[in-house]
Design a protein around this motif. Structure first.
Motif: not given
Length: 251
Positions: A41-51
């Motif tokens: 919950e440090l940002k609302n959404a992301t462009k990429d899921v980095d794993l």
């Protein structure tokens, strides 16, 4: 055209749940970027899921699951994505997975100490999802050049980072990689953060280390010993990028 963030927390959880149904063997993934920040919950959404995963077999299994879920290699990746040296990048309806095996951008490893600091998020069948510590995400962001990475570093820094952990990890990484591009990348990001008004205690130490390593490198190259038969020994100490191994797998 810049992509809008589309991977919210619920979408990330739902996607991992769907992937788990396509996975046969136990698989552990470590979130190292915007996906972790979104779930925290440090940002609302992301462009990429980095794993990142720790073995080629896990890499193959994850790629097979993503392709079965409709993910395809994206067209027209920017240079900043190529510089990440991901093992593969797959996209489905503007949602993207950037997947690495052991190493990011050829200069930063997922170390045992990072794994020990990681936190379990949830399990979905045979799939276990963990996140590396925020301080370690700060390091992974430091070697990436995508447009949102500096903003993510600011989000992390506002919650506090562990300077001692960063300096210990820097020492570990230098021992593993055998070269100093990591320090240059980190210095560049800290310089950019300073331009934005964020100054860290570690900045001066990274700056000093960068200068010291640069001086040492110049002295080594000027030495006649550098051009002797020892040159081959020095070169072979450099760990190859995991992307090279992965590329042969996906041809």
């Amino acid at each position: 055209m810049s992509r809008e963030p589309t991977f919210g927390s619920s979408a990330i959880r739902r996607q991992f749940s769907e992937l788990a149904e396509l996975i046969d063997d136990e698989l552990t993934v470590y979130l190292i970027g915007g996906g972790a920040l979104t779930l925290a919950e440090l940002k609302n959404a992301t462009k990429d899921v980095d794993l990142i995963v720790r073995s080629d077999s896990e890499l193959r299994q994850l790629r097979t699951a993503l392709r079965s879920a409709g993910y395809e290699p994206p067209a027209g990746l920017s240079e900043s994505y190529h510089e990440l040296e991901a093992s593969f990048i797959l996209e489905n309806d503007r949602r993207r997975f950037d997947v690495f095996c052991e190493q990011v951008a050829g200069v930063l490893f997922l170390t045992d100490s990072m794994v020990s600091r990681s936190r379990h998020l949830f399990d979905e069948g045979p799939l276990s999802v963990r996140t590396v510590a925020l301080t370690d995400i700060f390091l992974f962001k430091a070697v990436a050049n995508r447009e949102d990475d500096v903003d993510d570093m600011i989000r992390i820094a506002q919650g506090g980072i562990d300077d001692d952990v960063i300096l210990e990890e820097v020492e570990t990484q230098l021992g593993l990689i055998g070269r100093d591009e990591f320090i240059g990348a980190m210095k560049h990001k800290l310089d950019r953060l300073e331009e934005r008004g964020y100054v860290f205690d570690i900045h001066a130490e990274i700056e000093s280390l960068y200068v010291s390593l640069g001086t040492e490198r110049q002295s080594t190259m000027l030495s006649p010993r550098f051009w002797s038969s020892n040159t081959m020994t020095i070169s072979t100490r450099v760990s190859p990028s995991r992307r090279l191994n992965a590329r042969s797998v996906w041809k």
